[in-house]
Design a protein around this motif. Structure first.
Motif, PDB file in Angstrom:
ATOM      1  N   THR A   1       0.955  -1.283  -0.003  1.00  0.00           N
ATOM      2  CA  THR A   1       0.210  -0.075   0.055  1.00  0.00           C
ATOM      3  C   THR A   1       0.839   1.145  -0.186  1.00  0.00           C
ATOM      4  OG1 THR A   1      -1.577  -1.120   1.342  1.00  0.00           O
ATOM      5  CG2 THR A   1      -1.947   1.184   1.316  1.00  0.00           C
ATOM      6  N   PRO A   2       0.554   2.200  -0.922  1.00  0.00           N
ATOM      7  CA  PRO A   2       1.335   3.495  -0.938  1.00  0.00           C
ATOM      8  C   PRO A   2       1.172   4.265   0.336  1.00  0.00           C
ATOM      9  CG  PRO A   2       0.358   3.362  -2.993  1.00  0.00           C
ATOM     10  CD  PRO A   2      -0.300   2.032  -2.235  1.00  0.00           C
ATOM     11  N   GLY A   3       2.025   5.069   0.971  1.00  0.00           N
ATOM     12  CA  GLY A   3       2.090   5.789   1.834  1.00  0.00           C
ATOM     13  C   GLY A   3       2.652   7.069   1.680  1.00  0.00           C
ATOM     14  N   VAL A   4       2.615   8.115   2.744  1.00  0.00           N
ATOM     15  CA  VAL A   4       3.545   9.197   2.446  1.00  0.00           C
ATOM     16  C   VAL A   4       4.383   9.415   3.775  1.00  0.00           C
ATOM     17  CG1 VAL A   4       1.751  10.281   1.352  1.00  0.00           C
ATOM     18  CG2 VAL A   4       1.716  10.596   3.777  1.00  0.00           C
ATOM     19  N   ILE A   5       5.157  10.322   3.980  1.00  0.00           N
ATOM     20  CA  ILE A   5       5.982  10.564   4.978  1.00  0.00           C
ATOM     21  C   ILE A   5       5.232  11.448   6.092  1.00  0.00           C
ATOM     22  CG2 ILE A   5       8.066  11.829   6.097  1.00  0.00           C
ATOM     23  CD1 ILE A   5       9.569  11.386   3.173  1.00  0.00           C
ATOM     24  N   TYR A   6       5.160  10.776   7.270  1.00  0.00           N
ATOM     25  CA  TYR A   6       4.676  11.529   8.411  1.00  0.00           C
ATOM     26  C   TYR A   6       5.842  12.011   9.339  1.00  0.00           C
ATOM     27  CZ  TYR A   6       0.338   8.711   6.919  1.00  0.00           C
ATOM     28  OH  TYR A   6      -0.692   8.539   6.030  1.00  0.00           O
ATOM     29  N   LYS A   7       5.270  12.884  10.354  1.00  0.00           N
ATOM     30  CA  LYS A   7       6.382  13.412  11.103  1.00  0.00           C
ATOM     31  C   LYS A   7       5.600  13.187  12.665  1.00  0.00           C
ATOM     32  CE  LYS A   7       8.369  17.293   8.746  1.00  0.00           C
ATOM     33  NZ  LYS A   7       8.422  18.682   8.850  1.00  0.00           N
ATOM     34  N   ILE A   8       6.331  12.258  13.395  1.00  0.00           N
ATOM     35  CA  ILE A   8       5.803  12.090  14.606  1.00  0.00           C
ATOM     36  C   ILE A   8       6.609  12.812  15.754  1.00  0.00           C
ATOM     37  CG2 ILE A   8       5.891   9.858  16.211  1.00  0.00           C
ATOM     38  CD1 ILE A   8       4.301   9.292  13.672  1.00  0.00           C
ATOM     39  N   ASN A   9       5.777  13.473  16.390  1.00  0.00           N
ATOM     40  CA  ASN A   9       6.192  14.358  17.678  1.00  0.00           C
ATOM     41  C   ASN A   9       6.346  13.343  19.115  1.00  0.00           C
ATOM     42  OD1 ASN A   9       6.662  16.778  16.012  1.00  0.00           O
ATOM     43  ND2 ASN A   9       4.277  16.835  16.053  1.00  0.00           N
TER      44      ASN A   9
ATOM     45  N   LEU B   1       3.293  12.275  21.081  1.00  0.00           N
ATOM     46  CA  LEU B   1       2.684  13.422  21.471  1.00  0.00           C
ATOM     47  C   LEU B   1       1.541  13.740  20.332  1.00  0.00           C
ATOM     48  CD1 LEU B   1       2.433  15.793  23.509  1.00  0.00           C
ATOM     49  CD2 LEU B   1       3.871  16.877  22.226  1.00  0.00           C
ATOM     50  N   SER B   2       2.007  13.600  19.157  1.00  0.00           N
ATOM     51  CA  SER B   2       1.319  13.879  17.968  1.00  0.00           C
ATOM     52  C   SER B   2       1.671  13.464  16.779  1.00  0.00           C
ATOM     53  CB  SER B   2       0.875  15.421  17.923  1.00  0.00           C
ATOM     54  OG  SER B   2       1.987  16.248  17.709  1.00  0.00           O
ATOM     55  N   ILE B   3       0.874  13.444  15.932  1.00  0.00           N
ATOM     56  CA  ILE B   3       1.337  12.823  14.394  1.00  0.00           C
ATOM     57  C   ILE B   3       0.883  13.957  13.318  1.00  0.00           C
ATOM     58  CG2 ILE B   3       1.263  11.103  12.644  1.00  0.00           C
ATOM     59  CD1 ILE B   3       0.380   9.223  14.662  1.00  0.00           C
ATOM     60  N   GLU B   4       1.858  14.390  12.486  1.00  0.00           N
ATOM     61  CA  GLU B   4       1.492  15.501  11.426  1.00  0.00           C
ATOM     62  C   GLU B   4       1.552  14.696  10.120  1.00  0.00           C
ATOM     63  OE1 GLU B   4       4.135  18.884  11.884  1.00  0.00           O
ATOM     64  OE2 GLU B   4       3.571  19.023  13.979  1.00  0.00           O
ATOM     65  N   GLU B   5       0.947  15.029   9.076  1.00  0.00           N
ATOM     66  CA  GLU B   5       0.911  14.506   7.878  1.00  0.00           C
ATOM     67  C   GLU B   5       1.013  15.917   6.779  1.00  0.00           C
ATOM     68  OE1 GLU B   5      -2.980  12.761   6.718  1.00  0.00           O
ATOM     69  OE2 GLU B   5      -4.136  14.306   8.255  1.00  0.00           O
ATOM     70  N   PRO B   6       1.380  15.492   5.390  1.00  0.00           N
ATOM     71  CA  PRO B   6       1.591  16.204   4.566  1.00  0.00           C
ATOM     72  C   PRO B   6       0.101  16.778   3.844  1.00  0.00           C
ATOM     73  CG  PRO B   6       2.502  14.302   3.877  1.00  0.00           C
ATOM     74  CD  PRO B   6       2.052  13.918   5.248  1.00  0.00           C
ATOM     75  N   TRP B   7       0.219  18.074   3.617  1.00  0.00           N
ATOM     76  CA  TRP B   7      -1.142  18.602   2.986  1.00  0.00           C
ATOM     77  C   TRP B   7      -0.687  19.277   1.794  1.00  0.00           C
ATOM     78  CZ3 TRP B   7      -6.452  19.492   4.794  1.00  0.00           C
ATOM     79  CH2 TRP B   7      -6.731  18.736   5.803  1.00  0.00           C
TER      80      TRP B   7
ATOM     81  N   LYS C   1       0.475  19.369   9.098  1.00  0.00           N
ATOM     82  CA  LYS C   1      -0.657  19.788   9.789  1.00  0.00           C
ATOM     83  C   LYS C   1      -1.023  18.539  10.612  1.00  0.00           C
ATOM     84  CE  LYS C   1      -3.458  22.787   7.079  1.00  0.00           C
ATOM     85  NZ  LYS C   1      -4.823  23.180   6.498  1.00  0.00           N
ATOM     86  N   GLU C   2      -1.124  18.681  11.974  1.00  0.00           N
ATOM     87  CA  GLU C   2      -1.464  17.683  12.940  1.00  0.00           C
ATOM     88  C   GLU C   2      -2.912  16.991  12.617  1.00  0.00           C
ATOM     89  OE1 GLU C   2      -2.454  17.463  17.625  1.00  0.00           O
ATOM     90  OE2 GLU C   2      -1.013  18.890  17.087  1.00  0.00           O
ATOM     91  N   GLY C   3      -2.964  16.010  12.447  1.00  0.00           N
ATOM     92  CA  GLY C   3      -4.112  14.968  12.391  1.00  0.00           C
ATOM     93  C   GLY C   3      -4.473  13.883  13.258  1.00  0.00           C
ATOM     94  N   ASN C   4      -5.648  13.568  13.266  1.00  0.00           N
ATOM     95  CA  ASN C   4      -6.075  12.426  14.155  1.00  0.00           C
ATOM     96  C   ASN C   4      -5.975  11.029  13.613  1.00  0.00           C
ATOM     97  OD1 ASN C   4      -7.218  11.138  16.354  1.00  0.00           O
ATOM     98  ND2 ASN C   4      -9.559  11.504  15.849  1.00  0.00           N
ATOM     99  N   LEU C   5      -4.707  10.780  13.421  1.00  0.00           N
ATOM    100  CA  LEU C   5      -4.257   9.513  12.889  1.00  0.00           C
ATOM    101  C   LEU C   5      -3.698   8.362  13.603  1.00  0.00           C
ATOM    102  CD1 LEU C   5      -1.793  11.750  10.276  1.00  0.00           C
ATOM    103  CD2 LEU C   5      -4.023  10.573   9.784  1.00  0.00           C
ATOM    104  N   VAL C   6      -3.976   7.168  13.267  1.00  0.00           N
ATOM    105  CA  VAL C   6      -3.726   5.885  14.106  1.00  0.00           C
ATOM    106  C   VAL C   6      -2.830   5.116  13.185  1.00  0.00           C
ATOM    107  CG1 VAL C   6      -5.303   6.382  16.073  1.00  0.00           C
ATOM    108  CG2 VAL C   6      -5.862   5.057  13.846  1.00  0.00           C
ATOM    109  N   LYS C   7      -2.316   4.094  14.017  1.00  0.00           N
ATOM    110  CA  LYS C   7      -1.735   2.834  13.023  1.00  0.00           C
ATOM    111  C   LYS C   7      -2.847   1.766  13.088  1.00  0.00           C
ATOM    112  CE  LYS C   7       1.755  -0.739  12.884  1.00  0.00           C
ATOM    113  NZ  LYS C   7       2.858  -1.136  13.710  1.00  0.00           N
TER     114      LYS C   7
END
Length: 619
Positions: free
Chosen positions: A387-395, A417-423, A496-502
């Motif tokens: 599955t293709p995915g993007v680079i996330y930033k894990i704070n 603390l939070s997960i950011e995703e590219p927009w 931007k910070e997002g409500n993301l989960v694994k």
């Protein structure tokens, strides 16, 4: 006195050299996909005598088979032509034919930096589309003079007046010098050539100054080594000259100097304002950084050219061979492709389900598709793409930031603390009858509308969207619901910070790392149910019951169960005490199934992985 005479001669010589710049025109051909860039380039080459009738073929600058089959340009190509204008002078035209697809916009960007002008081609039947807009803005950022050209006027559906008005309304550039042409029939090609001479500026620079040269592109040739495409700003490049790459201070001797006509042709030198190639015996493509400045070792310059940002992969996925014995073949194939396409990256990874493979980075889904097709075709490898995915930033809670490409590398949730995703900022141009459906797709993908404007019956939509929602199937769905009429372009704006989960997938309580994904929390349950249902269809029955679960951390959010084979152990039991013996046999069978479930290994077939990876394209 001698010194004065010498300086006069030098000034006279410099003046003569500078006048040679007046007969040079460097320009790019820019347009949306399939608006006729490569076909028009063919007509220009034929008209100027770059190739004979026998040598000409369609899309002569599209050298790869895959470019010809798909009808798209992937690599920007250059060609030098000689043209005798109506004023009687002989001019040198350096053309760069650029790609139109958003995934290859880095090719457009570096091509534009080597030119002073652009021919903007707009299909007179389709009008202004999203990539038309993006390429014009890039050209304007590079201070280009632009000549609008309306192509395909030989078609019955052509409407030049309407398209001219669109260009003025949507793009905002003057259309008084617009040329109507047909790349197919050759009509209007003479007018384009004369307009290039009249309206595009000649390159600035002085051949008498110390060498200052921009490295535009580089690729690997199995016979010559690395071929370097350059635009000379000041000075000249000659065979035997010792040059220096300013980014890494490496020194090299020029072995060959040449231009493309479009066939490679050796020349004595390339001077200020010209585009050509040099060969220095470099064997490693990483030594030639695109956007680097080249100078003369004997007469160095102090300040390098600004260059431009290198391409950066934004979409990542795993590539695994279907047959594990083909791992070495895949490794060699990636290494060879990397020599001619520095824009994708790869590193080894292993999966308990899929074996050994590589984690690869691409500029977009089309780029991913092109590379995988080339691997399968040129190196005869059957591939599985995760599955293709993007680079996330894990704070993390300790203050550190981790870039995450692979969901399996996700830290423990208690550390996050939070997960950011590219927009991205997306521009969509569509006929107004499809507007409602397109807005619904954008909202389903968590989009935020910025702007909506009309030009006739066409709508220009501006949306902010998470990149992760776009990379799966957005483009395909957009084309599907608009009957192919909507066009789409995007640029990455930030994180931007997002409500993301694994979300992990467990088969018989064992996690399957190749199917884990990072997903927006509100979409997790529905996506998890789809994956579980698909796996239930595709995993064959075993002797024991197999639970298939989707989980977020320790919480199960979806479940399906594959029932085990039921063997009839009671058929041959008759006579006295049959009831007790039957119960004992059933208890024994039950314990055996429990033991098999505990220690048995569930083999997940390759078709199951491929089926799950296609879910996003089907929904």
């Amino acid at each position: 006195k001698n010194h004065i005479n010498s300086s006069r001669n030098n000034r006279r010589y410099a003046k003569i050299l500078m006048s040679t710049n007046e007969i040079i025109r460097n320009f790019s051909i820019i347009a949306h996909i399939d608006h006729g860039k490569s076909t028009l380039a063919d007509r220009l080459i034929h008209k100027c005598g770059g190739l004979t009738d026998r040598e000409m073929k369609e899309q002569v600058l599209d050298s790869m088979d895959i470019e010809r089959e798909r009808g798209i340009t992937i690599k920007a190509q250059t060609v030098r032509l000689n043209y005798k204008a109506k004023d009687g002078k002989n001019y040198t035209l350096n053309i760069i034919d650029t790609p139109g697809h958003v995934d290859f916009s880095y090719e457009v960007s570096r091509s534009l930096s080597a030119c002073e002008g652009s021919i903007l081609i707009v299909d007179s039947t389709q009008g202004v589309e999203a990539q038309t807009l993006a390429n014009v803005y890039q050209a304007l950022d590079n201070n280009h003079e632009i000549i609008p050209v309306l192509n395909k006027i030989d078609l019955p559906a052509a409407d030049t007046d309407k398209v001219k008005k669109q260009i003025e309304d949507v793009i905002g550039i003057d259309t008084s010098n617009t040329i109507n042409c047909s790349g197919k029939t050759g009509e209007g090609v003479d007018d384009i050539l004369e307009s290039i001479i009249k309206n595009l500026p000649s390159p600035k620079g002085n051949p008498g100054n110390p060498l200052k040269c921009l490295l535009v592109d580089s690729w690997y040739d199995s016979y010559l080594g690395v071929v370097i495409l350059v635009r000379v700003i000041d000075g000249s490049l000659k065979k035997g000259m010792q040059i220096k790459m300013m980014s890494n201070n490496t020194r090299h001797v020029i072995e060959k100097v040449g231009v493309f006509t479009p066939k490679p042709k050796d020349v004595d030198k390339i001077s200020s304002g010209e585009i050509g190639f040099i060969i220095t015996g470099i064997r490693n493509l990483s030594d030639t950084k695109v956007g680097d400045t080249i100078c003369d070792v004997a007469n160095p310059i102090d300040k390098p050219l600004p260059g431009f940002k290198p391409s950066k992969p934004v979409v990542f996925c795993g590539l695994f061979p279907v047959d594990n014995s083909e791992y070495q073949k895949l490794k060699d194939g990636l290494a060879k492709l990397k020599l001619n396409d520095s824009s994708f990256s790869y590193e080894p990874e292993s999966s308990s389900a899929l074996g050994l493979g590589f984690r690869c980075g691409f500029l977009g889904l089309l780029h991913l598709e092109i590379v995988t097709q080339r691997l399968e075709r040129e190196f005869d490898i059957n591939l599985i793409t995760t599955t293709p995915g993007v680079i996330y930033k894990i704070n993390k809670r300790d203050g550190s930031v981790k870039e995450l490409q692979n969901p399996t590398d996700m830290p423990d949730p208690t550390q996050i603390l939070s997960i950011e995703e590219p927009w991205i900022k997306a521009t969509i141009i569509t006929p107004d009858e499809y507007l409602g459906s397109i807005i619904k797709i954008c909202q389903d993908k968590r989009g935020i509308q910025n702007n909506l404007t009309y030009s006739g019956n066409r709508v220009v939509l501006s949306y902010e969207l998470p990149l992760n929602e776009v990379v799966f199937d957005f483009y395909d769905r957009l084309k599907s619901i608009s009957s192919g009429y909507a066009s789409f372009d995007y640029e990455i704006t930030g994180y931007k910070e997002g409500n993301l989960v694994k979300m992990g997938i467990l088969v018989n309580a064992e996690p399957v790392d190749a199917l884990s994904m990072i997903i927006y929390k509100d979409f997790a349950q529905s996506q998890g149910s789809l994956v579980c249902e698909k796996l239930k269809e595709l995993i064959p029955k075993h002797n024991f019951q197999i639970p298939i679960q989707a989980a977020i951390g320790g919480k199960i959010i979806a479940r399906e169960t594959i029932k085990g084979f039921k063997k009839d152990v009671l058929t041959k039991i008759h006579g006295g005490g049959a009831r007790d013996r039957k119960r004992k046999l059933l208890d024994k069978q039950k314990k055996g199934k429990a033991r098999a479930k505990q220690f048995g290994r569930v083999e997940i077939p390759q078709e199951a992985f491929i089926g799950v990876l296609k879910i996003n394209k089907e929904t």
